[in-house]
Design a protein around this motif. Structure first.
Motif, mmCIF file in Angstrom:
data_model
loop_
_atom_site.group_PDB
_atom_site.id
_atom_site.type_symbol
_atom_site.label_atom_id
_atom_site.label_comp_id
_atom_site.label_asym_id
_atom_site.label_seq_id
_atom_site.Cartn_x
_atom_site.Cartn_y
_atom_site.Cartn_z
ATOM 1 N N GLY A 147 6.023 -5.610 13.867
ATOM 2 C CA GLY A 147 6.774 -4.346 14.021
ATOM 3 C C GLY A 147 6.291 -3.197 13.049
ATOM 4 O O GLY A 147 6.867 -2.579 12.384
ATOM 5 N N SER A 148 5.052 -3.074 13.255
ATOM 6 C CA SER A 148 4.317 -2.300 12.379
ATOM 7 C C SER A 148 3.559 -1.027 13.064
ATOM 8 O O SER A 148 2.477 -0.506 12.496
ATOM 9 N N THR A 149 3.880 -0.541 14.241
ATOM 10 C CA THR A 149 3.511 0.430 14.752
ATOM 11 C C THR A 149 3.942 2.008 14.299
ATOM 12 O O THR A 149 3.580 2.992 14.508
ATOM 13 N N SER A 150 5.099 1.837 13.432
ATOM 14 C CA SER A 150 5.582 3.006 12.757
ATOM 15 C C SER A 150 6.421 2.698 11.509
ATOM 16 O O SER A 150 6.525 1.224 11.123
ATOM 17 N N GLY A 151 6.642 3.805 10.828
ATOM 18 C CA GLY A 151 7.520 3.506 9.875
ATOM 19 C C GLY A 151 7.323 2.565 8.792
ATOM 20 O O GLY A 151 5.998 2.653 8.298
ATOM 21 N N ILE A 152 7.898 1.736 7.954
ATOM 22 C CA ILE A 152 7.541 0.856 6.831
ATOM 23 C C ILE A 152 6.561 -0.253 7.110
ATOM 24 O O ILE A 152 5.793 -0.252 6.312
ATOM 25 N N GLY A 153 6.487 -0.684 8.392
ATOM 26 C CA GLY A 153 5.544 -1.700 8.730
ATOM 27 C C GLY A 153 4.319 -0.812 8.865
ATOM 28 O O GLY A 153 3.257 -1.376 8.452
ATOM 29 N N PHE A 154 4.079 0.235 9.581
ATOM 30 C CA PHE A 154 2.762 0.979 9.695
ATOM 31 C C PHE A 154 2.200 1.185 8.118
ATOM 32 O O PHE A 154 1.067 0.989 8.025
ATOM 33 N N ALA A 155 3.138 1.790 7.480
ATOM 34 C CA ALA A 155 2.723 2.069 5.855
ATOM 35 C C ALA A 155 2.078 0.821 5.277
ATOM 36 O O ALA A 155 1.318 0.727 4.542
ATOM 37 N N THR A 156 2.638 -0.450 5.476
ATOM 38 C CA THR A 156 2.527 -1.380 4.869
ATOM 39 C C THR A 156 1.126 -1.933 5.433
ATOM 40 O O THR A 156 0.375 -2.280 4.510
#
Length: 262
Positions: free
Chosen positions: A14-23
């Motif tokens: 779940g990393s295309t936006s938000g906390i996931g992308f920042a991580t």
């Protein structure tokens, strides 16, 4: 302290936006090879494009990890990860008496079972290699259950239980399992939730976010919403070599919302 993930292979769900992308971006900046995940090709490609030059060490996996088929496809394509960040999650304000069974099931499959399946798939390989990191991105709502989204809080408590139990199951293997508990955070999802207030007041998103925290999470010590990068920093640290003695822990990045000494 220099955190270096050179040679490590990292999955952030779940990393295309938000906390996931920042991580995912933080891991790339620390030298890791990272697989980002999203449900649509357009969202994954957009995320890769936003990474700029960092995308050279990133790949995208398009798949819905809230179901078994999506997880099987992920494992078939990527049989090994050194670090797994179970970030995939959904939230929604909804009264207990208006939340149907289907929503309880959807939240459970997305927020809980995705992490169960992914961890079950990749932990054995970590154990064989004698090193690994699994992190569940939970929430302060898992400890401080919100009355306006009990179904969400329930799933976040579930993540805490699984992470603690799995840490015990993997005792002495060199694989650590931890939870990170963000508080109110200015992710795209929260920004969307606050957009009406931004338009109504003419205030900045940061100001509206701070007002929301003061009204709905009044125990916050920082008295504002966190930035996604602030949460990502904790996730990246607990995944590092330097955090080798931290396992079975629930690490709060909640701005002090949870009024507890530990």
């Amino acid at each position: 302290m220099k955190i270096d993930f050179t040679g490590r292979h990292v999955l952030v769900t779940g990393s295309t936006s938000g906390i996931g992308f920042a991580t995912a971006k933080g891991f790339l900046e620390a030298g890791a090879n990272v697989v980002l995940n999203g449900r649509s090709d357009s969202s994954v490609q957009d995320a890769l494009q936003r990474l700029g030059g960092l995308a050279a060490k990133a790949e995208g996996f398009v798949g819905d990890l809230s179901n078994e088929a999506g997880c099987r496809a992920l494992v078939a394509k990527y049989p090994r990860f050194d670090v797994v960040i179970n970030n995939l999650g959904i939230f929604k304000l909804e009264d207990f008496f208006e939340t149907p069974d289907s929503e309880w099931q959807r939240f459970f499959e997305t927020n809980v079972m995705s992490g169960v399946r992914v961890s079950r798939a990749y932990a054995p390989g970590m154990v064989e290699r004698g090193w690994g990191r699994i992190v569940f991105v939970s929430s302060e709502s898992g400890v401080n259950i919100p009355a306006d989204m009990i179904h969400y809080g329930f799933t976040k408590t579930g993540q805490l239980s699984i992470a603690r139990g799995l840490a015990k199951r993997l005792a002495g293997t060199g694989v650590t399992v931890n939870s990170v508990l963000p508080g109110p955070t200015l992710s795209e999802g929260v920004a969307q939730m606050l957009q009406a207030d931004v338009e109504r007041t003419g205030d900045s998103l940061e100001k509206v976010g701070a007002d929301f925290v003061k009204q709905h999470r009044s125990t916050s010590i920082i008295q504002r919403a966190a930035r996604v990068e602030e949460v990502a920093n904790m996730i990246i640290y607990v995944s590092s070599e330097q955090a080798s003695a931290t396992t079975g822990a629930a690490l709060r990045v909640d701005g002090g919302v949870v009024d507890s000494l530990v």
